[in-house]
Write an enzyme that holds these catalytic residues in place. Structure first.
Site, PDB file in Angstrom:
ATOM      1  N   GLU A  64       0.840  -1.206   0.000  1.00 12.88           N
ATOM      2  CA  GLU A  64       0.000   0.000   0.000  1.00 12.88           C
ATOM      3  C   GLU A  64       0.863   1.240   0.000  1.00 12.88           C
ATOM      4  OE1 GLU A  64      -2.365   3.334   1.954  1.00 12.88           O
ATOM      5  OE2 GLU A  64      -0.418   2.448   2.448  1.00 12.88           O
ATOM      6  N   HIS A  77       4.663   7.832   9.537  1.00 10.98           N
ATOM      7  CA  HIS A  77       5.756   7.465   8.640  1.00 10.98           C
ATOM      8  C   HIS A  77       7.133   7.684   9.254  1.00 10.98           C
ATOM      9  CE1 HIS A  77       3.453   7.356   4.521  1.00 10.98           C
ATOM     10  NE2 HIS A  77       2.969   6.509   5.427  1.00 10.98           N
TER      11      HIS A  77
END
Length: 502
Positions: free
Chosen positions: A317, A446
């Protein structure tokens, strides 16, 4: 070729994960013993068994896998392979029919942390840096040549002429701005640079990429504006730059688990991406959605649904929805037509959360338009759940950033939940949901700090219940989506949103 070999490292990681998960479960308190044997065919029963301790057990397993594999579970790496083994193993043990769908994709993997060190003058030592995605590999020690700062050149490094007089064999230090990082690095390489350091043109770190078309074998990293400006003003600067990366075609996997229903022609799908980014273990993004789906699946295993349930844990993804796109694009049209709806759960435990529901009817009038017909009804299903709990909720746009994207593009009604990523929480949102205004919904988005500790327990517990509520409700009836009614007297507690046929 890289990835999908069941290496000793990945198998060891899987064992460590299972051991860690068992420790967490025993210390947090196991679910009631009746859950292991009973049929959770009503929402009330299911919600008694789907609990936070169970979800956190699975997140602990994913954290242990990352810990054993260079701190990451990025697709194409042993850490991701071990994540696949864990999820597939749990679902098979619960009695679901499990398939592993392999596919290839272009990837970038950091094999070991990047190193940037000041060699001279004193003080010598490491310098905090963030590797540029798709950097090449290298280990170089050389003098540093700093290009003029933006005040002297509005487009630093963007033209070949900017490197007139550049000393070949040195490391280029360049400010961000005006063109892509790849253009700056390519121009530096053409001028003879053996490494590139790009510094920000504003406060904060750079989370940058050179793009998957960047193929030069050149180490490229980044530093903050303050660090870059200091380095540019240091006379006689010599630095070491080391990067260790893989760029190329990798093989990775989607995990698909099915619970057959009486109606095999009406499939209810729910999915979450299983991979992390290079930078960290991804325990919120998206260990939260992945763990919630495992917990719900285990507690649904003995149910005989009216409609077929299919859960998916998507690979790649983070490489632009590759896994879910591959799945949708390779389905025959007749199989795609069987999918009544798709529910997406990507980041559902953000520490500075908001309860976001995907805006299926575009009532918010923001960004993309409405989802395919039926998406508005999915949104209302989640709204009624939160209303029944007395909790505020807010719409969020189908921005195309998660795995609902290819389903919507194929006309499948879609919806789901989200607690926020790098977006900034407003004062109005803080007044409704608590937390800190002016801070990201997930300050570790992230990053390496997206660990087991990066979690809001209340948000994760509530959203896990919402996942259970919606999946079981639609497993029994998709009448409001496509007119397929349930049999018997199932009621989707805590409300009577979905009509039943008696």
């Amino acid at each position: 070729m890289f990835g999908r070999s069941r290496t000793v490292a990945s198998l060891t990681a899987g064992c460590l994960a299972l051991a860690a998960a068992g420790t967490i479960a025993s210390s947090a308190g196991a679910a009631p013993t009746t859950c292991a044997s009973r049929v959770n065919s009503t929402v009330d029963k299911l919600l008694e068994c789907v609990d936070l301790a169970g979800v956190r057990e699975h997140q602990a397993a994913l954290q242990a896998i990352a810990d054993a594999n260079n701190g990451t579970r990025v697709s194409g790496s042993p850490g991701y392979d071990a994540s696949v083994d864990y999820v597939a193993g749990r679902l098979r043990a619960a009695g679901w029919r499990v398939a592993e769908q392999d596919f290839q994709f272009q990837t970038f993997i950091v094999l070991s942390p990047s190193v940037l060190e000041q060699v001279s003058p004193a003080p010598v030592g490491p310098v905090a840096n963030a590797i540029m995605s798709y950097s090449g590999s290298g280990d170089v020690t050389a003098s540093v040549t700093a290009l003029p700062a933006p005040a002297a050149d509005a487009t630093p490094g963007c033209e070949a002429a900017d490197f007139a007089g550049f000393t070949p064999g040195t490391i280029a230090l360049i400010s961000r701005g005006a063109c892509t990082f790849a253009i700056k690095a390519s121009n530096a390489y053409a001028a003879g640079a053996i490494g590139v350091v790009i510094y920000n043109n504003q406060a904060g770190e750079i989370n940058g990429t050179l793009g998957n078309g960047f193929t030069l074998n050149l180490p490229v990293t980044s530093v903050t504006q303050a660090v870059g400006q200091q380095l540019a003003q240091t006379p006689g600067l010599v630095m070491r730059l080391k990067t260790d990366t893989f760029r190329g075609i990798a093989t990775t996997t989607n995990v698909l688990a099915e619970l057959p229903g009486k109606n095999t022609g009406n499939v209810v799908m729910a999915g979450a991406h299983l991979d992390s980014v290079n930078a960290g273990p991804g325990v919120n993004d998206n260990g939260s959605g992945s763990a919630a789906l495992v917990e719900v699946a285990e507690n649904l295993a003995k149910v005989k649904p009216q409609n077929t349930l299919r859960f998916a844990w998507w690979g790649a993804e983070e490489a632009n929805l590759v896994g879910s796109t591959y799945y949708v694009n390779t389905l025959p049209q007749a199989e795609l037509d069987r999918i009544a709806l798709y529910l997406n759960f990507d980041m559902i435990g953000s520490p500075n959360h908001v309860f976001f529901i995907y805006d299926g009817d575009d009532s918010d009038g923001v960004g993309a338009g409405p989802g395919p017909a039926g998406s508005a009804q999915i949104e209302k299903t989640f709204e009624k759940f939160f209303t029944s709990r007395g909790l505020p909720f807010k719409g969020t746009d189908f921005s195309g950033r998660s795995d609902y994207g290819p389903f919507i593009a194929s006309g499948v009604p879609s919806g789901g939940l989200f607690t926020g990523a790098e977006g900034i929480k407003t004062a109005e949102e803080a007044a409704l949901w608590g937390g800190t205004a002016g801070q990201a919904y997930d300050p570790c988005y992230h990053q390496a700090c997206d660990t087991y500790a990066n979690n809001n327990a209340g948000a994760l517990e509530t959203n896990s219940d919402a996942v259970a509520y919606a999946t079981l409700s639609y497993a029994m009836s998709t009448n409001l989506i496509n007119g397929t009614k349930s049999k018997g007297n199932f009621r989707p507690a805590p409300d009577e949103h979905a009509p039943v046929e008696r």
